[in-house]
Enzyme design. Structure first.
Site, PDB file in Angstrom:
ATOM      1  N   TYR A   1       0.840  -1.205   0.000  1.00 15.12           N
ATOM      2  CA  TYR A   1       0.000   0.000   0.000  1.00 15.12           C
ATOM      3  C   TYR A   1       0.874   1.252   0.000  1.00 15.12           C
ATOM      4  O   TYR A   1       0.602   2.228  -0.705  1.00 15.12           O
ATOM      5  CB  TYR A   1      -0.886  -0.027   1.247  1.00 15.12           C
ATOM      6  CG  TYR A   1      -1.902   1.094   1.360  1.00 15.12           C
ATOM      7  CD1 TYR A   1      -3.201   0.930   0.901  1.00 15.12           C
ATOM      8  CD2 TYR A   1      -1.557   2.314   1.965  1.00 15.12           C
ATOM      9  CE1 TYR A   1      -4.134   1.939   1.026  1.00 15.12           C
ATOM     10  CE2 TYR A   1      -2.485   3.335   2.094  1.00 15.12           C
ATOM     11  CZ  TYR A   1      -3.779   3.146   1.619  1.00 15.12           C
ATOM     12  OH  TYR A   1      -4.695   4.152   1.743  1.00 15.12           O
TER      13      TYR A   1
ATOM     14  N   GLU B   1       9.393  -7.641   5.158  1.00  7.65           N
ATOM     15  CA  GLU B   1       9.445  -7.874   6.605  1.00  7.65           C
ATOM     16  C   GLU B   1       9.075  -9.292   7.006  1.00  7.65           C
ATOM     17  O   GLU B   1       9.344  -9.702   8.124  1.00  7.65           O
ATOM     18  CB  GLU B   1       8.544  -6.859   7.335  1.00  7.65           C
ATOM     19  CG  GLU B   1       7.035  -7.028   7.147  1.00  7.65           C
ATOM     20  CD  GLU B   1       6.486  -6.378   5.875  1.00  7.65           C
ATOM     21  OE1 GLU B   1       7.282  -6.124   4.955  1.00  7.65           O
ATOM     22  OE2 GLU B   1       5.266  -6.157   5.786  1.00  7.65           O
TER      23      GLU B   1
END
Ligand code: XMP
Length: 514
Positions: free
Chosen positions: A84, A172
């Protein structure tokens, strides 16, 4: 915090926003989560070396979707947009974002097309983890598309003249094989952070800060036997020594040997002014005849506060109360004006002490994640067994001794639990499991021992793996270990003639039985 290099993660509501911060910290760079709509002016004041825009559940073009102050792209501070965040960054610089052909979720192979600093040291083809519906469609002429996957033509982008990068995948999560390297390249090489953020230097700094704040006043620290309060106490002891008073409430609902361990650690090893309050009779008295789990919790919470307050008042010159609040608690409480908005509090908080106690709070672990706190504990000289201990709920064995609590049942449960934990250590499985314990069911079943029929309690063994305790999988325990646990418990714990293994995940079950 002091003025070292730091990177801010602007939180657009992704479930992995905290994980980004943890991964950056693993590169020895201090990283904090902040609200997504922080203005460029405020960011300039905070002077981070880099900004990471997290993922988020919405569409950047959807009504009411969280946006970013477009001025942040003009600050000259390197920006990395993830999912996003990448779509926001690209859109703000003239690219188009639209729904992909289909939602993409899972592993993908990423092809690096153009040499660039973000992918430095990463092979031309590498596995990444995707989780998105939208993607950048028409990349504006300001960007280079630097990597692709089969379904995503712009899996990674780089602005041609500004320090703006974007990744459609999630560096991540561990499924992105070289995600750590990517984040390292960003924070260390692109942002220029030195990477000097070390647990040992942090401890020294926290100690300094505590000394400065406390002066010659007295601090009370409540010990629970768990990791967080133990690390707080050890840290405070290093900082202020004899000005620290610790209170440990023995509520009669502890695991085998727990009170002795606290005495050994904080009375003998760290020679704190330790107050062990024996409130076993009071707790068990008030719990007598009570079988409803929520009522049990309420009673325990109330009595705890009462007992603690009474003991704290006896420490006349006390001024501060130390608490083991961790960074995720701070984020979730929405307490910090720059921090992300409060989310629904997900963890339980029995034994939270009310403000009426009138102490000033001191929370030396407010900036840290749990794994960092464990490292601090080890560096402060706490034993491994304590530092790596599984979580234990505030109401203790009360929620594992189902139904009405009696001393007899608690004694059985304590023995069975101790055997379980010992066998897990012996089999080298304890650290692989995130939480394991025994529970006692308030029913009896028939068994046979020698020639005699028995009619006794069953013990349930529960062991789970989990990342965040919100969801959990039951642990696939090797049969031989289960067998040893079962045999030892039924042979040596009087009152038990059956052991069962809980193979339920969360949801639909919870981790605890009550
Ligand atoms: P559940 O049973 O909700 O547990 O899946 C999730 C995690 O929270 C712990 N837990 C508690 N901790 N007070 C606490 O301090 C409580 O009342 C409580 N209930 C559950 C549980 O041990 C697990 O780690």
């Amino acid at each position: 915090m002091a003025t070292e290099d730091r990177v801010l993660v602007l939180d657009f509501g992704s479930q992995t926003a905290q994980l980004i911060a943890r991964r950056v910290r693993e590169q020895h760079v201090f990283c904090q989560l902040v609200r997504h709509d922080l203005t460029a002016d405020r960011i300039r004041e905070l002077s981070p070396k880099g900004l990471i825009l997290s993922g988020g559940p919405m569409s950047v073009y959807g009504e009411g979707s969280p946006q970013v102050d477009p001025e942040i792209f003009e600050l000259g501070i390197p920006v990395l947009g993830i999912c996003y965040g990448m779509q926001l960054a690209c859109r703000s610089q003239g690219s188009d974002v639209a729904a992909g052909e289909s939602r993409e979720f899972g592993r993908a192979m990423c092809q690096v097309n153009i040499e660039n600093p973000l992918f430095f040291g990463i092979p031309a083809e590498t596995q990444v983890w995707m989780s998105h519906g939208d993607q950048v469609r028409d990349l504006s002429e300001h960007f280079n598309s630097i990597a692709t996957t089969e379904t995503c033509p712009h899996a990674a982008v780089q602005h041609k003249s500004k320090p703006i990068y974007g990744l459609q995948f999630h560096p991540e999560v561990t499924h992105t094989t070289l995600g750590g390297q990517l984040l390292r390249n960003f924070v260390r090489d692109i942002c220029g952070c030195e990477g000097t953020w070390e647990i040992s230097s942090l401890i020294e700094r926290e100690i300094e800060q505590v000394r400065e704040r406390v002066g010659n006043k007295r601090v009370i620290c409540g010990l629970s036997g768990g990791v967080d309060s133990s690390v707080v106490a050890a840290l405070l002891y290093r900082a202020i020594g004899s000005q620290l008073s610790c209170i440990f409430v023995d509520n009669g609902l502890l695991r085998k040997g727990e009170a002795e361990e606290v005495r050994r650690e904080f009375g003998s090893h760290f020679k704190t002014d330790l107050h062990v309050v024996d409130a076993r009779d009071r707790f068990l008295g008030e719990l007598a005849g009570v079988s409803d789990p929520q009522v049990k919790r309420k009673i325990i919470g109330r009595v705890f506060i009462d007992v603690f307050k009474h003991e704290a008042k006896s420490i006349e010159d006390a001024h501060f109360l130390a608490q083991g609040t961790l960074y995720p608690d701070v984020i979730e409480s929405g307490a910090n004006p720059d921090g992300p908005a409060a989310t629904i509090k997900s963890h339980h908080n029995v034994g939270g002490l009310p403000e009426e106690l009138g102490f000033e709070l001191i929370e030396p672990l407010r900036d840290f994640f749990k794994d960092e706190v464990r490292k601090m504990g080890a560096a402060l000289g706490l034993p491994d067994q304590l530092v790596w201990r599984h979580p234990f709920p505030g109401p203790g064995l009360a929620v594992r001794c189902l139904g009405e609590i009696t001393e007899e049942k608690l004694a059985i449960l304590r023995e069975a639990d101790a055997i379980l934990i010992e066998e897990l250590h012996r089999a080298n499985l304890y650290n692989e499991i995130r939480q394991a314990f025994a529970a006692l069911l308030p029913i009896q079943s028939v068994g046979v021992m020698g020639d005699a029929r028995t009619y006794e309690f069953p013990i349930v063994i529960r062991a789970v793996t989990t990342d965040d305790f919100m969801t959990a999988d039951w642990y696939h325990m090797p049969y031989d270990v289960l067998q040893r646990i079962s045999t030892r418990i039924t042979n040596s714990v009087r009152g038990v003639n059956r052991v069962v293994y809980d193979c339920s995940s969360k949801p639909p079950s919870t981790i605890e039985w009550e």
